[in-house]
Design a protein around this motif. Structure first.
Motif, PDB file in Angstrom:
ATOM      1  N   VAL A  12       0.720  -1.027   0.271  1.00 40.32           N
ATOM      2  CA  VAL A  12      -0.499   0.248   0.372  1.00 40.32           C
ATOM      3  C   VAL A  12       0.572   1.169  -0.448  1.00 40.32           C
ATOM      4  O   VAL A  12       2.236   1.167   0.035  1.00 40.32           O
ATOM      5  CB  VAL A  12      -0.952   0.049   1.373  1.00 40.32           C
ATOM      6  N   LEU A  13       0.338   2.192  -0.395  1.00 39.27           N
ATOM      7  CA  LEU A  13       0.542   3.873   0.347  1.00 39.27           C
ATOM      8  C   LEU A  13       1.378   3.782   1.416  1.00 39.27           C
ATOM      9  O   LEU A  13       1.277   3.738   2.150  1.00 39.27           O
ATOM     10  CB  LEU A  13       0.134   5.199  -0.285  1.00 39.27           C
ATOM     11  N   ASP A  14       3.444   4.539   1.169  1.00 42.39           N
ATOM     12  CA  ASP A  14       3.880   4.200   2.414  1.00 42.39           C
ATOM     13  C   ASP A  14       3.107   5.543   2.682  1.00 42.39           C
ATOM     14  O   ASP A  14       3.590   7.083   2.220  1.00 42.39           O
ATOM     15  CB  ASP A  14       5.172   4.924   1.344  1.00 42.39           C
ATOM     16  N   ALA A  15       3.265   4.998   3.871  1.00 43.04           N
ATOM     17  CA  ALA A  15       2.483   6.685   5.024  1.00 43.04           C
ATOM     18  C   ALA A  15       3.311   6.998   6.294  1.00 43.04           C
ATOM     19  O   ALA A  15       2.531   7.692   6.684  1.00 43.04           O
ATOM     20  CB  ALA A  15       1.077   6.141   5.489  1.00 43.04           C
ATOM     21  N   VAL A  16       4.815   6.598   6.084  1.00 42.07           N
ATOM     22  CA  VAL A  16       5.706   7.184   7.047  1.00 42.07           C
ATOM     23  C   VAL A  16       6.885   8.544   6.327  1.00 42.07           C
ATOM     24  O   VAL A  16       6.850   7.796   4.835  1.00 42.07           O
ATOM     25  CB  VAL A  16       5.786   5.724   8.013  1.00 42.07           C
ATOM     26  N   ASP A  17       7.251   8.441   7.641  1.00 42.81           N
ATOM     27  CA  ASP A  17       8.714   9.355   7.191  1.00 42.81           C
ATOM     28  C   ASP A  17       9.957   8.819   7.241  1.00 42.81           C
ATOM     29  O   ASP A  17      10.512   8.405   8.220  1.00 42.81           O
ATOM     30  CB  ASP A  17       8.343  10.286   8.066  1.00 42.81           C
ATOM     31  N   PRO A  18      10.236   8.706   5.664  1.00 42.12           N
ATOM     32  CA  PRO A  18      11.123   7.785   5.817  1.00 42.12           C
ATOM     33  C   PRO A  18      12.481   8.064   6.973  1.00 42.12           C
ATOM     34  O   PRO A  18      12.952   7.663   7.119  1.00 42.12           O
ATOM     35  CB  PRO A  18      11.641   7.569   4.795  1.00 42.12           C
ATOM     36  N   GLY A  19      12.282   9.126   6.615  1.00 40.21           N
ATOM     37  CA  GLY A  19      14.031   9.662   7.539  1.00 40.21           C
ATOM     38  C   GLY A  19      13.288   9.858   9.146  1.00 40.21           C
ATOM     39  O   GLY A  19      14.705   9.894  10.161  1.00 40.21           O
ATOM     40  N   ARG A  20      12.495   9.279   9.430  1.00 44.14           N
ATOM     41  CA  ARG A  20      12.100   8.792  11.408  1.00 44.14           C
ATOM     42  C   ARG A  20      12.856   7.549  11.464  1.00 44.14           C
ATOM     43  O   ARG A  20      13.254   6.844  12.330  1.00 44.14           O
ATOM     44  CB  ARG A  20      11.062   9.221  11.467  1.00 44.14           C
ATOM     45  N   GLY A  21      12.758   6.399  10.464  1.00 38.27           N
ATOM     46  CA  GLY A  21      13.273   4.694  10.902  1.00 38.27           C
ATOM     47  C   GLY A  21      12.474   4.406  11.354  1.00 38.27           C
ATOM     48  O   GLY A  21      12.806   3.283  12.111  1.00 38.27           O
ATOM     49  N   LYS A  22      11.672   4.504  11.019  1.00 36.99           N
ATOM     50  CA  LYS A  22      10.131   3.803  11.169  1.00 36.99           C
ATOM     51  C   LYS A  22       9.287   3.388  11.093  1.00 36.99           C
ATOM     52  O   LYS A  22       8.332   4.185  10.000  1.00 36.99           O
ATOM     53  CB  LYS A  22       9.528   4.427  12.972  1.00 36.99           C
ATOM     54  N   SER A  23       8.139   2.771  11.599  1.00 36.78           N
ATOM     55  CA  SER A  23       6.952   2.369  10.588  1.00 36.78           C
ATOM     56  C   SER A  23       5.653   2.486  11.428  1.00 36.78           C
ATOM     57  O   SER A  23       6.024   1.920  12.717  1.00 36.78           O
ATOM     58  CB  SER A  23       7.021   0.614   9.851  1.00 36.78           C
ATOM     59  N   PRO A  24       4.542   3.100  11.058  1.00 30.22           N
ATOM     60  CA  PRO A  24       3.187   2.775  12.035  1.00 30.22           C
ATOM     61  C   PRO A  24       2.684   1.480  12.027  1.00 30.22           C
ATOM     62  O   PRO A  24       2.699   0.487  11.442  1.00 30.22           O
ATOM     63  CB  PRO A  24       2.746   4.244  10.875  1.00 30.22           C
ATOM     64  N   GLY A  25       2.442   1.274  13.214  1.00 29.65           N
ATOM     65  CA  GLY A  25       2.199   0.053  12.958  1.00 29.65           C
ATOM     66  C   GLY A  25       0.385   0.083  12.980  1.00 29.65           C
ATOM     67  O   GLY A  25      -0.351   0.668  12.242  1.00 29.65           O
ATOM     68  N   ALA A  26       0.314  -1.188  12.228  1.00 27.15           N
ATOM     69  CA  ALA A  26      -1.553  -1.191  11.849  1.00 27.15           C
ATOM     70  C   ALA A  26      -2.705  -1.300  12.637  1.00 27.15           C
ATOM     71  O   ALA A  26      -2.651  -1.974  13.976  1.00 27.15           O
ATOM     72  CB  ALA A  26      -1.653  -2.486  10.760  1.00 27.15           C
ATOM     73  N   ALA A  27      -4.090  -0.606  12.827  1.00 28.88           N
ATOM     74  CA  ALA A  27      -5.065  -0.513  13.128  1.00 28.88           C
ATOM     75  C   ALA A  27      -5.586  -2.389  13.205  1.00 28.88           C
ATOM     76  O   ALA A  27      -5.568  -2.056  11.384  1.00 28.88           O
ATOM     77  CB  ALA A  27      -6.061   0.490  12.769  1.00 28.88           C
ATOM     78  N   ARG A  28      -6.167  -3.223  13.779  1.00 27.21           N
ATOM     79  CA  ARG A  28      -6.762  -3.824  13.321  1.00 27.21           C
ATOM     80  C   ARG A  28      -8.181  -3.912  14.352  1.00 27.21           C
ATOM     81  O   ARG A  28      -8.432  -3.429  14.641  1.00 27.21           O
ATOM     82  CB  ARG A  28      -6.040  -5.529  14.232  1.00 27.21           C
ATOM     83  N   ILE A  29      -9.311  -4.600  13.206  1.00 21.43           N
ATOM     84  CA  ILE A  29     -10.744  -5.065  13.768  1.00 21.43           C
ATOM     85  C   ILE A  29     -10.391  -5.827  14.744  1.00 21.43           C
ATOM     86  O   ILE A  29     -10.443  -7.608  14.254  1.00 21.43           O
ATOM     87  CB  ILE A  29     -11.750  -5.323  13.141  1.00 21.43           C
ATOM     88  N   ALA A  30     -11.053  -6.199  16.440  1.00 17.84           N
ATOM     89  CA  ALA A  30     -10.601  -6.879  16.803  1.00 17.84           C
ATOM     90  C   ALA A  30     -11.487  -8.027  17.223  1.00 17.84           C
ATOM     91  O   ALA A  30     -11.580  -9.203  17.476  1.00 17.84           O
ATOM     92  CB  ALA A  30      -9.414  -6.476  18.217  1.00 17.84           C
ATOM     93  N   GLY A  31     -12.439  -7.423  17.353  1.00 20.42           N
ATOM     94  CA  GLY A  31     -13.809  -8.183  17.744  1.00 20.42           C
ATOM     95  C   GLY A  31     -14.793  -7.225  17.297  1.00 20.42           C
ATOM     96  O   GLY A  31     -15.207  -6.046  16.355  1.00 20.42           O
TER      97      GLY A  31
END
Length: 383
Positions: A12-31
């Motif tokens: 999917v589209l890269d939604a992070v700042d590559p300069g920060r060196g981290k990736s956001p966690g993914a939201a999940r539908i748990a229940g």
């Protein structure tokens, strides 16, 4: 507009700042869980209870592909006829029914993932069938004993597409607060939003909608970074939300509307007869935009969870997207058994899909809802 809500490397589209060196966690539908009001009626029973004899109106009801709907009918007068309800009485009915259904759905959704109301950190409520201030979220927090520190949002008046709009906001909050518990509730007391007269305008609306609520629990994984807190729990299993895509059909902004009827002294919902064709004609571009952002084709989508907007709407979407009747089996099943449940309809289909037990790891799904604006809202998920 397309929004991606996941880490790079998933297509999917890269939604992070590559300069920060981290990736956001993914939201999940748990229940997920759903609830309705107490009584259901066949279309013929509704016609007879309201003493509707006009053959054209009866034909609208009986050819709707709806077998039963959950409704809370007005009290009866001394002669046995159903009473007319004033707008103030309808607003009181909305509050009572929406909170009752909503409370039961929220508790059940939390139970499904082993959580309690005291674990909730965020509540987003959506409804279009009534208005009150403070909104349903405040009453829900008080009635259920949800912690008073809980953040809350009310999405009011967006109509049948509001559930996907609210999902977008709730998923974004979950990503910004990894490990915390977010609850989204769609609760629609459609029995509190009607007008009875001798026009086909009201006949179409009155033949379609039913009472229902659906709640989901969302959590997000911690970001992938060396500085991620060690005490953030992993999100429970469930599909990751990969992104959203929206389309506002400005030429049809008045095709679906809830406005004041001076003659009746009530709010009245209007559906333009052209709505199915307008929605169908615009479905391809918003879905393709959603999938293109993830590098996917329609043939790669295993599960289609489309709003149960009505027989003609479902057929128009199915034909324009090249879907099979099997693809929309849960959509048509929800319409048959519940009618149009407004913002929560697609979650009733989602619940049915999970109960069917056919989902496999890696499967993609598209959530799709249509409503006033005229608007088409979509979301991409992956198990």
């Amino acid at each position: 507009m397309t929004i991606a809500l996941t880490a790079p490397g998933t297509g999917v589209l890269d939604a992070v700042d590559p300069g920060r060196g981290k990736s956001p966690g993914a939201a999940r539908i748990a229940g997920v869980a759903t609830a309705t009001t107490e009584h259901s009626y066949t279309q013929r029973e509704v016609l007879d209870l309201f003493a509707i004899t006009d053959p054209k109106v009866r034909s609208v009801f009986l050819n709707s592909a709806i077998e039963r709907r959950f409704l809370t009918l007005p009290p009866r007068a001394a002669d046995g006829a159903l009473c007319s309800e004033a707008q103030g009485e309808l607003l009181a009915k909305h509050k009572r029914l929406a909170l009752d259904m909503g409370g039961r759905a929220v508790r059940a959704a939390l139970d499904n993932v082993g959580l309690d109301v005291t674990d909730v950190d965020y509540v987003c409520c959506t409804t279009t069938t009534g208005f009150l201030t403070p909104g349903l979220s405040a009453h829900l927090i008080r009635d259920l004993g949800i912690p008073t520190k809980t953040s809350r949002v009310d999405v009011v008046g967006m109509g049948c597409n509001a559930g996907v709009n609210a999902l977008n906001a709730t998923a974004s909050w979950a990503i910004a607060n990894p490990g915390k518990v977010a609850v989204m509730l769609c609760t629609e007391a459609c029995s509190a939003a009607y007008v009875i007269d001798d026009t086909l305008r009201t006949a179409v609306v009155n033949s379609l909608f039913g009472d229902g609520a659906a709640a989901i629990v969302l959590m997000a994984d911690a970001p992938e970074t060396a500085y991620a807190p060690a005490d953030v729990p992993a999100a429970p299993g469930g599909p990751r939300i990969l992104g959203f895509s929206s389309h506002l059909i400005t030429d049809a902004i008045g095709a679906m509307r809830y406005d004041w009827d001076d003659e009746q002294g009530k709010f009245s919902f209007y559906l333009d007869p052209q709505v199915p064709y307008v929605v169908g004609a615009n479905a391809e571009q918003v879905v393709d935009r959603l999938l293109n952002g993830a590098g996917l084709r329609r043939s790669e989508i295993s599960h289609w969870l489309v709003h149960s907007g009505g027989k003609k709407v479902i057929d128009a979407v199915r034909v324009n997207l090249g879907l099979t009747r099997h693809d929309v089996r849960h959509t048509t099943g929800v319409l048959r058994d519940y009618g149009n449940l407004s913002s929560g309809s697609f979650l009733f289909s989602y619940e049915r899909l999970l109960r069917e037990g056919v989902v496999q790891a890696g499967d993609y799904g598209v959530l799709m809802a249509m409503g006033p604006g005229s608007t088409i809202e979509t979301a991409l998920v992956q198990w």
